[in-house]
Every structure is written in structure tokens, then in C-alpha cells.
Motif scaffolding. Sequence first.
Motif, PDB file in Angstrom:
ATOM      1  N   GLU A   1      11.410  34.128  -2.266  1.00 57.28           N
ATOM      2  CA  GLU A   1      12.246  34.394  -3.155  1.00 57.28           C
ATOM      3  C   GLU A   1      13.724  33.824  -2.704  1.00 57.28           C
ATOM      4  O   GLU A   1      14.493  33.490  -3.775  1.00 57.28           O
ATOM      5  CB  GLU A   1      12.482  36.088  -3.265  1.00 57.28           C
ATOM      6  N   LEU A   2      14.023  33.712  -1.710  1.00 58.63           N
ATOM      7  CA  LEU A   2      15.228  33.351  -1.109  1.00 58.63           C
ATOM      8  C   LEU A   2      15.414  31.701  -1.294  1.00 58.63           C
ATOM      9  O   LEU A   2      16.252  31.429  -1.826  1.00 58.63           O
ATOM     10  CB  LEU A   2      15.325  33.510   0.503  1.00 58.63           C
ATOM     11  N   ALA A   3      14.192  31.151  -1.031  1.00 53.76           N
ATOM     12  CA  ALA A   3      14.255  29.575  -1.549  1.00 53.76           C
ATOM     13  C   ALA A   3      14.491  29.302  -3.137  1.00 53.76           C
ATOM     14  O   ALA A   3      15.213  28.516  -3.450  1.00 53.76           O
ATOM     15  CB  ALA A   3      12.872  28.971  -0.984  1.00 53.76           C
ATOM     16  N   VAL A   4      13.703  30.221  -3.846  1.00 53.42           N
ATOM     17  CA  VAL A   4      14.224  30.386  -5.471  1.00 53.42           C
ATOM     18  C   VAL A   4      15.472  30.506  -5.754  1.00 53.42           C
ATOM     19  O   VAL A   4      15.990  29.957  -6.557  1.00 53.42           O
ATOM     20  CB  VAL A   4      13.194  30.841  -5.980  1.00 53.42           C
ATOM     21  N   ALA A   5      15.919  31.632  -4.917  1.00 57.64           N
ATOM     22  CA  ALA A   5      17.511  31.894  -5.416  1.00 57.64           C
ATOM     23  C   ALA A   5      18.592  30.698  -4.905  1.00 57.64           C
ATOM     24  O   ALA A   5      19.332  30.336  -5.745  1.00 57.64           O
ATOM     25  CB  ALA A   5      17.929  32.983  -4.516  1.00 57.64           C
ATOM     26  N   ARG A   6      18.404  30.053  -3.895  1.00 61.93           N
ATOM     27  CA  ARG A   6      19.064  28.860  -3.601  1.00 61.93           C
ATOM     28  C   ARG A   6      18.896  27.859  -4.470  1.00 61.93           C
ATOM     29  O   ARG A   6      19.839  27.214  -4.967  1.00 61.93           O
ATOM     30  CB  ARG A   6      18.746  28.237  -2.000  1.00 61.93           C
ATOM     31  N   LEU A   7      17.495  27.474  -4.907  1.00 62.70           N
ATOM     32  CA  LEU A   7      17.271  26.576  -6.016  1.00 62.70           C
ATOM     33  C   LEU A   7      17.801  26.968  -7.422  1.00 62.70           C
ATOM     34  O   LEU A   7      18.593  25.913  -8.060  1.00 62.70           O
ATOM     35  CB  LEU A   7      15.785  26.260  -6.250  1.00 62.70           C
ATOM     36  N   ALA A   8      17.942  28.339  -7.643  1.00 65.93           N
ATOM     37  CA  ALA A   8      18.347  28.427  -9.054  1.00 65.93           C
ATOM     38  C   ALA A   8      19.943  28.199  -8.929  1.00 65.93           C
ATOM     39  O   ALA A   8      20.378  27.874  -9.933  1.00 65.93           O
ATOM     40  CB  ALA A   8      18.083  30.220  -9.178  1.00 65.93           C
ATOM     41  N   ALA A   9      20.614  28.533  -7.784  1.00 67.62           N
ATOM     42  CA  ALA A   9      22.058  28.221  -7.751  1.00 67.62           C
ATOM     43  C   ALA A   9      22.536  26.894  -7.964  1.00 67.62           C
ATOM     44  O   ALA A   9      23.229  26.690  -8.677  1.00 67.62           O
ATOM     45  CB  ALA A   9      22.621  28.813  -6.154  1.00 67.62           C
ATOM     46  N   ALA A  10      21.690  25.921  -7.481  1.00 63.92           N
ATOM     47  CA  ALA A  10      21.829  24.374  -7.794  1.00 63.92           C
ATOM     48  C   ALA A  10      21.580  24.309  -9.141  1.00 63.92           C
ATOM     49  O   ALA A  10      22.421  23.463  -9.522  1.00 63.92           O
ATOM     50  CB  ALA A  10      21.062  23.916  -6.658  1.00 63.92           C
ATOM     51  N   VAL A  11      20.482  24.802  -9.758  1.00 64.23           N
ATOM     52  CA  VAL A  11      20.116  24.547 -10.818  1.00 64.23           C
ATOM     53  C   VAL A  11      21.456  25.067 -11.974  1.00 64.23           C
ATOM     54  O   VAL A  11      21.670  24.309 -13.077  1.00 64.23           O
ATOM     55  CB  VAL A  11      18.854  25.039 -11.604  1.00 64.23           C
ATOM     56  N   ILE A  12      21.864  26.100 -11.909  1.00 61.10           N
ATOM     57  CA  ILE A  12      22.771  27.003 -12.786  1.00 61.10           C
ATOM     58  C   ILE A  12      24.050  26.215 -12.452  1.00 61.10           C
ATOM     59  O   ILE A  12      24.950  25.849 -13.510  1.00 61.10           O
ATOM     60  CB  ILE A  12      23.215  28.250 -12.068  1.00 61.10           C
ATOM     61  N   GLY A  13      24.503  25.579 -11.225  1.00 61.51           N
ATOM     62  CA  GLY A  13      25.767  24.846 -11.025  1.00 61.51           C
ATOM     63  C   GLY A  13      25.427  23.655 -11.732  1.00 61.51           C
ATOM     64  O   GLY A  13      26.405  23.146 -12.503  1.00 61.51           O
ATOM     65  N   VAL A  14      24.566  22.744 -11.651  1.00 63.65           N
ATOM     66  CA  VAL A  14      24.350  21.606 -12.499  1.00 63.65           C
ATOM     67  C   VAL A  14      24.263  21.720 -13.853  1.00 63.65           C
ATOM     68  O   VAL A  14      24.696  21.076 -14.774  1.00 63.65           O
ATOM     69  CB  VAL A  14      22.895  20.865 -12.075  1.00 63.65           C
ATOM     70  N   LEU A  15      23.664  23.127 -14.395  1.00 57.38           N
ATOM     71  CA  LEU A  15      23.539  23.173 -15.843  1.00 57.38           C
ATOM     72  C   LEU A  15      25.199  23.461 -16.208  1.00 57.38           C
ATOM     73  O   LEU A  15      25.691  23.090 -17.312  1.00 57.38           O
ATOM     74  CB  LEU A  15      22.895  24.424 -16.350  1.00 57.38           C
ATOM     75  N   GLY A  16      25.883  24.111 -15.481  1.00 61.50           N
ATOM     76  CA  GLY A  16      27.159  24.367 -15.898  1.00 61.50           C
ATOM     77  C   GLY A  16      28.321  23.034 -15.723  1.00 61.50           C
ATOM     78  O   GLY A  16      28.844  23.144 -16.868  1.00 61.50           O
ATOM     79  N   ILE A  17      27.867  22.229 -15.126  1.00 62.56           N
ATOM     80  CA  ILE A  17      28.557  20.799 -15.008  1.00 62.56           C
ATOM     81  C   ILE A  17      28.190  20.096 -16.328  1.00 62.56           C
ATOM     82  O   ILE A  17      29.176  19.467 -16.663  1.00 62.56           O
ATOM     83  CB  ILE A  17      28.474  20.181 -13.701  1.00 62.56           C
TER      84      ILE A  17
END
Length: 530
Positions: free
Chosen positions: A389-405
Motif C-alpha cells: 500500500e505504501l508503494a501504491v501511495a508513492r506511485l499515486a502521488a507521482a501520478v496525481i502530480g503529473v496529472l495536475g501538471i
Amino acid sequence: MVTTGAAVVDRFGLQLTVVLFLSVVVVTLFTALLTAPQRDEISEFYLGDRAMTPLRNGLAMCGDYLSAATLLGSTGLVALTGYDGLLYLGGTAVAWMMVLLLIAEPLRNAGKYTLGDTLALRLPRTQRPVRLALAVCTLTITTLYLVAQLVGSVALLTQFTGEPSAATRTLCVVVIGTVVIVYAAIGGMPGATFIQIVKAGMLISGVTVTAVMVLNHFDWNMNALLGAAADNSGTGTRFLEPGLRYGASTTSKLDFLSLQLAIVLGLAALPHVMMRLLAPRQTAVLRSSVVWAMGLVSLVCLAAGILGLGAAAIVGSDTIAETDRKGDAAVLLLAHALGGGVLTALLSCLAFVTLLAVAAGLTLAAASSLAHDLYGEVIRKGRAKETEELAVARLAAAVIGVLGILLALVSWGANTATLAFLAFAIAASAILPTLVYTLFWRRFTAQGALLSLCGGLVGSVLLVVFSPVVSSMPSSLYPDADFAWFPLQNPGIVSIPAGFLLGWLGSVMSRPEVPEIYEDFEVRTLVGAE
């Protein structure tokens, strides 16, 4: 935050701002890496240090809530509209009363990592559909708010360089977005907390010192300040009377009421604020933390009001409007008049750090909801390991950040205030009714939660789509089109009651939950459980 394209800050101010901003980023990034979770425990990533003092927690809460809109937009609103702008700031400060009196303690007592855990405890039989709907609402709110922050960074850059080129816009958004991803994905809640505390300390110090300079300029005579502001506003004594912006018609009065409802009620349901409420280990610490946050936010709003009046008095409302019709340049023009390039650079750096910190908190909230509620509980049905779950959370943060950009680059000309206020309206219309019913209504059911979440989200978005924000006015997103049948720019006055009504309707039309579940839940909201 659409500007006329004229640069406000000279070359020296730009260079000094860049140096200051890079220094803050390097120091906070290094510290975030040092304080990042060292163990594969999701509790540390989601909640951080749960033994923090009330003052540090209050500073972090203050940092989560106060965005660049408070420093730039609210100050400009006061400078251009006087009394109406001060009234708007009052609503921003009052919003924390709702959190303190209604939400904070029962949510902390019943929650774990996210609001989804609270809903699952209250509605255990049908928790997965509710978690899914909540994750969609959380993702929508945080993405809108995140895009507003990233677009705001371009609008702030415009104050330095004039209308930036496409390459400059892209570079600015990508750099800010990348730093945000590092804060959220690597630092987790400990890293986000540190940057929030630094940002809150800088913001409180910066606006307070500048407000003192304004008062000193007028020999601490408020009558002199108000008189000069009215004289240089271009509207005379009307500047100090209600109605300059929001009282021109019944529609504008309703629009202001709708906006204030969304701000006051939406704060209690913003995902990144709710995560912060779950962090303290003890309710007494939480209570003191919220009181600190309320006091600090009120101090910043008071200082912002003085800065707005000072900008009108010293710079002049006409000069501010000519530079930036939204008023976002007011505080920078005031800083230049009072302290030259150095003070302007300090406040400009502060604005960039504010954008960065709020964006980091939003990204972390979205990543936590996706990893814990959507992946951990809906997809993996509670069987995911903590490391997974922690790995997914870190990956999700990167995905959300890229989506926001990407969304910020596509919609860079959008009005950031509109995006932020829509996020508040969705939170108040979808999440707040669900949260209030969950905590306080015995008869509440999963179908009521689904109707409230989905109906509040869809209703808010549809009302904005068919409002003057999108069409029918020169300032609209599509000014040449006209399909606006909803007259208000903020949907809160309609969508918030609709969210509560749908939650009630869905509950009374469905089978009640097992009574013992609510009784156990009620005990937990009152006494808590570690």
C-alpha cells in the motif's frame, strides 16, 4: 488570476526572489528527505509524527488552509472593493469555527487514516461502494485545487516577466509540480508537515511585518488609513460601504452568500484538512491545535485586510487595476512602495512557497485516498500488505502530480479563484453532508451516503458548467457562447442544501443499518480509540 501582462517587479527583485525561493526549496527538500518515513509503515506516511505539540499542529493546519489566494487574491479584493473584500476575509476566518465546534473531535475519535475509514466503521456492510464514491470526490476536489495552485504559479510569474511565453509557462509549472511530487511521494505526511510549518511561519511573519509597516506609515491612525484608502480608491466613501462588488443587485448578493457558504462549510470537508485533523494522538491536543489554527488564520486575515487597505491608500486602486484587473498585484505593488525590491522579493518568495506547500498537501491527500480507500480496501479488499500500500501511495502521488501538471498546462488561462471555489463547493455539497450524517444521524445509510456524494459532486459541476463562469459574459471561459441558465458563479447556495437533501432522501428510502453498529460508533466518536 489573469493579468494584463505588465511586469510589476524589476530585474533585481526577480533575481532576489529566485535566490530566496531556491534556498527555501533546497532546505525544505533536504529536511523532508531526512524526516521522511524510515519504516514501511503506512501510519507514519499518512499521519506523520502524532506526538507534535498543539502549536506545531496548529501551524501545519494553518499552512494547509492558507493558499496564495489569501496573500494575493484577498488583499487585491480589499484594495479594489473595500468593505466587500473585508467581509470576504471575515468568512475565511470564521470557517475554522465550524471545524472546531462540529467536526474535529468526533472525526479524530472515529477515524484512522482517511474519511473512508470513518465511513467504513459506520457503514461496514456496504463500505466499498461508499469508499469508491468518496475517492472520486476526493480526487476531483484535490485535482481542481492543485491545478489552481499550479496555474497560480504562472499568474505570479507574470508579475515578474509580463506575459510569459509558452516555454516559460511550461518550465514554471513543471518545476513547481516536480518539487510537489517529491514532497508528497518521498516525504509523506512528515515532509508535508515540515513545509507547512515553514510556510505558515513565513506567511504569518511576512504579512504581519508588512501590515505593521503600513500602520506605521499612517502613524498607527486607522482613521487616516481608511480615509486615504477611500480617497485613492476612485469611488470615495462608497469604498467603505457595502455593495461595491456584491451589493449591486440581488443576484450579486446571492452570489456572495453562496460563496461564503461554500468557504465556511467547505473547509470542514477539504480532504487535506481532514487528514490533518486525524493526525494528533489525543483529542486535547487536537482541540488546542484547532484553536491555534483559528487564531493564526484570523491574524493573517486581519493583516491581509490592512495590506489591502494600505495598497488602496498608498498605491491607489486605479493603478492596481491597470496593472492587474483582478488585483493580485496589489500586495507586490504595496511592498515595492514600502520596502523597495527587497520587500517585494520577500513577499514574492513567500507567495511561491505558499503555492508549493498547499499543492504538496493536496497531492498527499489525493494519494492517500487512492492508495488506502481505492486500492487497499476496494481493489485488494483489505488484504494489501503495508509495504504494498505504501508503494501504491508513492506511485499515486507521482501520478496525481503529473496529472495536475498536464491539466495546469492545458488550462493555464483559467481563473484560479473559480477552480478553488468550485473545489470548496464540491467539498461542502458532497463530503460535508456525508460526514455530518455519518457522525450524528442514527438513520443514515449507505444509499444516503452514495446519493449525497455523487449528487453533490455532479450537481456542483453541472451548475458551474451552466453558469456565467463558462459562458455568456466577457470574463467567461467561452465568452462568445451563451448556455448559462444558472445565474450565480458559485453553486453552493443550491448544491449544499441539495447534498443534504439527497443524503436524507437516500436514507429514508432504504433499509436502516443495524442499530448496534451506530451505538458502538457513537461511543467511539465520544471517547475515541487508539
